[in-house]
Design a protein around this motif. Structure first.
Motif, PDB file in Angstrom:
ATOM      1  N   ALA A  49       6.531  -0.937  11.911  1.00  0.00           N
ATOM      2  CA  ALA A  49       5.645   0.215  11.737  1.00  0.00           C
ATOM      3  C   ALA A  49       4.179  -0.168  11.915  1.00  0.00           C
ATOM      4  O   ALA A  49       3.295   0.675  11.775  1.00  0.00           O
ATOM      5  CB  ALA A  49       5.861   0.831  10.361  1.00  0.00           C
ATOM      6  N   GLY A  50       3.912  -1.438  12.213  1.00  0.00           N
ATOM      7  CA  GLY A  50       2.547  -1.866  12.484  1.00  0.00           C
ATOM      8  C   GLY A  50       1.766  -2.343  11.280  1.00  0.00           C
ATOM      9  O   GLY A  50       0.551  -2.510  11.368  1.00  0.00           O
ATOM     10  N   HIS A  51       2.446  -2.578  10.156  1.00  0.00           N
ATOM     11  CA  HIS A  51       1.739  -3.033   8.960  1.00  0.00           C
ATOM     12  C   HIS A  51       1.599  -4.549   8.946  1.00  0.00           C
ATOM     13  O   HIS A  51       2.440  -5.276   9.471  1.00  0.00           O
ATOM     14  CB  HIS A  51       2.487  -2.565   7.708  1.00  0.00           C
ATOM     15  CG  HIS A  51       2.568  -1.072   7.586  1.00  0.00           C
ATOM     16  ND1 HIS A  51       1.447  -0.293   7.374  1.00  0.00           N
ATOM     17  CD2 HIS A  51       3.625  -0.222   7.661  1.00  0.00           C
ATOM     18  CE1 HIS A  51       1.826   0.980   7.312  1.00  0.00           C
ATOM     19  NE2 HIS A  51       3.135   1.053   7.492  1.00  0.00           N
ATOM     20  N   SER A  71       0.849  -1.180   0.000  1.00  0.00           N
ATOM     21  CA  SER A  71       0.000   0.000   0.000  1.00  0.00           C
ATOM     22  C   SER A  71       0.889   1.236   0.000  1.00  0.00           C
ATOM     23  O   SER A  71       2.091   1.165   0.295  1.00  0.00           O
ATOM     24  CB  SER A  71      -0.890   0.010   1.250  1.00  0.00           C
ATOM     25  OG  SER A  71      -0.104   0.180   2.416  1.00  0.00           O
ATOM     26  N   ALA A  72       0.310   2.389  -0.304  1.00  0.00           N
ATOM     27  CA  ALA A  72       1.082   3.628  -0.321  1.00  0.00           C
ATOM     28  C   ALA A  72       1.653   3.956   1.056  1.00  0.00           C
ATOM     29  O   ALA A  72       2.811   4.370   1.182  1.00  0.00           O
ATOM     30  CB  ALA A  72       0.202   4.773  -0.822  1.00  0.00           C
ATOM     31  N   ALA A  73       0.844   3.769   2.103  1.00  0.00           N
ATOM     32  CA  ALA A  73       1.305   4.077   3.453  1.00  0.00           C
ATOM     33  C   ALA A  73       2.474   3.188   3.855  1.00  0.00           C
ATOM     34  O   ALA A  73       3.430   3.635   4.503  1.00  0.00           O
ATOM     35  CB  ALA A  73       0.158   3.923   4.448  1.00  0.00           C
ATOM     36  N   THR A  74       2.412   1.925   3.455  1.00  0.00           N
ATOM     37  CA  THR A  74       3.496   1.002   3.780  1.00  0.00           C
ATOM     38  C   THR A  74       4.769   1.382   3.046  1.00  0.00           C
ATOM     39  O   THR A  74       5.861   1.410   3.633  1.00  0.00           O
ATOM     40  CB  THR A  74       3.102  -0.436   3.436  1.00  0.00           C
ATOM     41  OG1 THR A  74       1.867  -0.759   4.070  1.00  0.00           O
ATOM     42  CG2 THR A  74       4.164  -1.421   3.888  1.00  0.00           C
ATOM     43  N   LEU A  75       4.640   1.674   1.751  1.00  0.00           N
ATOM     44  CA  LEU A  75       5.819   2.063   0.987  1.00  0.00           C
ATOM     45  C   LEU A  75       6.470   3.301   1.593  1.00  0.00           C
ATOM     46  O   LEU A  75       7.701   3.373   1.713  1.00  0.00           O
ATOM     47  CB  LEU A  75       5.425   2.331  -0.471  1.00  0.00           C
ATOM     48  CG  LEU A  75       6.565   2.734  -1.413  1.00  0.00           C
ATOM     49  CD1 LEU A  75       7.630   1.653  -1.475  1.00  0.00           C
ATOM     50  CD2 LEU A  75       6.034   3.028  -2.813  1.00  0.00           C
ATOM     51  N   ASP A  76       5.662   4.247   1.983  1.00  0.00           N
ATOM     52  CA  ASP A  76       6.192   5.462   2.592  1.00  0.00           C
ATOM     53  C   ASP A  76       6.973   5.146   3.863  1.00  0.00           C
ATOM     54  O   ASP A  76       8.022   5.755   4.141  1.00  0.00           O
ATOM     55  CB  ASP A  76       5.033   6.410   2.909  1.00  0.00           C
ATOM     56  CG  ASP A  76       5.502   7.819   3.227  1.00  0.00           C
ATOM     57  OD1 ASP A  76       6.504   8.264   2.639  1.00  0.00           O
ATOM     58  OD2 ASP A  76       4.871   8.483   4.057  1.00  0.00           O
ATOM     59  N   ASP A  77       6.508   4.186   4.646  1.00  0.00           N
ATOM     60  CA  ASP A  77       7.154   3.842   5.910  1.00  0.00           C
ATOM     61  C   ASP A  77       8.443   3.041   5.748  1.00  0.00           C
ATOM     62  O   ASP A  77       9.261   3.005   6.668  1.00  0.00           O
ATOM     63  CB  ASP A  77       6.188   3.049   6.790  1.00  0.00           C
ATOM     64  CG  ASP A  77       5.291   3.944   7.631  1.00  0.00           C
ATOM     65  OD1 ASP A  77       5.577   5.151   7.720  1.00  0.00           O
ATOM     66  OD2 ASP A  77       4.304   3.440   8.180  1.00  0.00           O
ATOM     67  N   VAL A  78       8.633   2.364   4.620  1.00  0.00           N
ATOM     68  CA  VAL A  78       9.818   1.504   4.468  1.00  0.00           C
ATOM     69  C   VAL A  78      10.892   2.135   3.593  1.00  0.00           C
ATOM     70  O   VAL A  78      11.937   1.516   3.355  1.00  0.00           O
ATOM     71  CB  VAL A  78       9.437   0.113   3.910  1.00  0.00           C
ATOM     72  CG1 VAL A  78       8.482  -0.592   4.854  1.00  0.00           C
ATOM     73  CG2 VAL A  78       8.848   0.204   2.498  1.00  0.00           C
TER      74      VAL A  78
END
Length: 264
Positions: A195-197, A168-175
């Motif tokens: 990050a809780g994903h 997901s976009a949020a996951t990509l941003d976090d990694v």
């Protein structure tokens, strides 16, 4: 359907297979934006990719898989954000980002299942586990990667360093940024879980050019092991790598039972 899909294909000197891989990607994701993360190839890989409509993001010298993929992923994420904030906002869900290696050939047509799982909300990061093992050595590097992920975030994995993933976009941003070189996938998994994903694995019948038990093969796996160790050490037991300030804390057991926890 997701608002948009971005496919990032990582490659270094993959002229032999990049055409078949990109053709298969186009069949799996006919409306996707395809980016080639080229790590300073010296053959015709970038030219062949551009001829098939891929947007080539090429480093002039080798900077490692993780570095090359980071450049492409940041551009894809920026483009997705621009789409979501623009006047012609598409209807549908959130964008999905697919990562794959350039040596999959025709089997890349099966990658759609990864994006579908993210779109359905089954996970934030879906990792492809190859249905059958091809080539490889004695399993030392892979075994270390499994141990490192379990040690750093509590997740048991079957395919710890598979390059075939959807996020997901949020996951990509976090990694982002990805870990250096071949440590990219190991670091990505640890960072995502911390990050809780939700991370799950999905078995797919994929093929790739695997290194065998030759001098070149053992040299390659030695380089992998070194990068795995770097990524592991950089992600200490008490926190994430500096620069990843968005961490929401370690959540053990993020993988769905019986999927992410399977070992072969």
């Amino acid at each position: 359907m997701p608002a948009s899909t971005f496919v990032i294909v990582t490659a270094y000197n993959e002229a032999e297979l990049i055409g078949a891989t990109l053709d298969a990607v186009s069949r799996a994701f006919p409306q996707a934006r395809v980016l080639l993360a080229d790590d300073g190839s010296t053959d015709d890989t970038p030219t062949l990719a551009a001829a098939r409509g891929a947007h080539v993001i090429r480093s002039e010298r080798m900077i490692g898989k993780g570095g090359a993929a980071t450049l492409a992923a940041r551009e894809a994420l920026s483009n997705a954000r621009a789409e979501r904030s623009g006047p012609d906002l598409e209807a549908g869900g959130e964008p999905v980002f697919v990562l794959c290696d350039g040596d999959l050939g025709d089997s890349a047509a099966r990658l759609g299942a990864l994006a579908d799982a993210v779109e359905r909300g089954e996970a934030d990061l879906v990792v492809a586990a190859f249905g059958r093992r091809v080539g490889g050595g004695f399993g030392v590097a892979r075994g270390f990667a499994r141990w490192a992920i379990r040690r750093r975030c509590g997740l048991s994995t079957r395919a710890p360093v598979s390059g075939q993933r959807a996020l997901s976009a949020a996951t990509l941003d976090d990694v982002l940024p990805f870990a250096h070189g071949f440590g990219m996938e190991l670091g990505m998994t640890i960072d995502a879980v911390r990050a809780g994903h939700r991370v799950v694995e999905l078995e797919l019948e994929l093929e790739h050019r695997a290194s065998g038990r030759t001098l070149a093969g053992f040299t390659h796996r030695g380089a992998q092991l070194l990068d795995f160790a770097r990524a592991y050490l950089a992600r200490g037991p008490l926190g994430r790598l500096a620069g990843h300030g968005r961490s929401r804390g370690l959540r053990r057991g993020s993988a769905r039972p019986g999927v992410g926890s399977r070992e072969r």
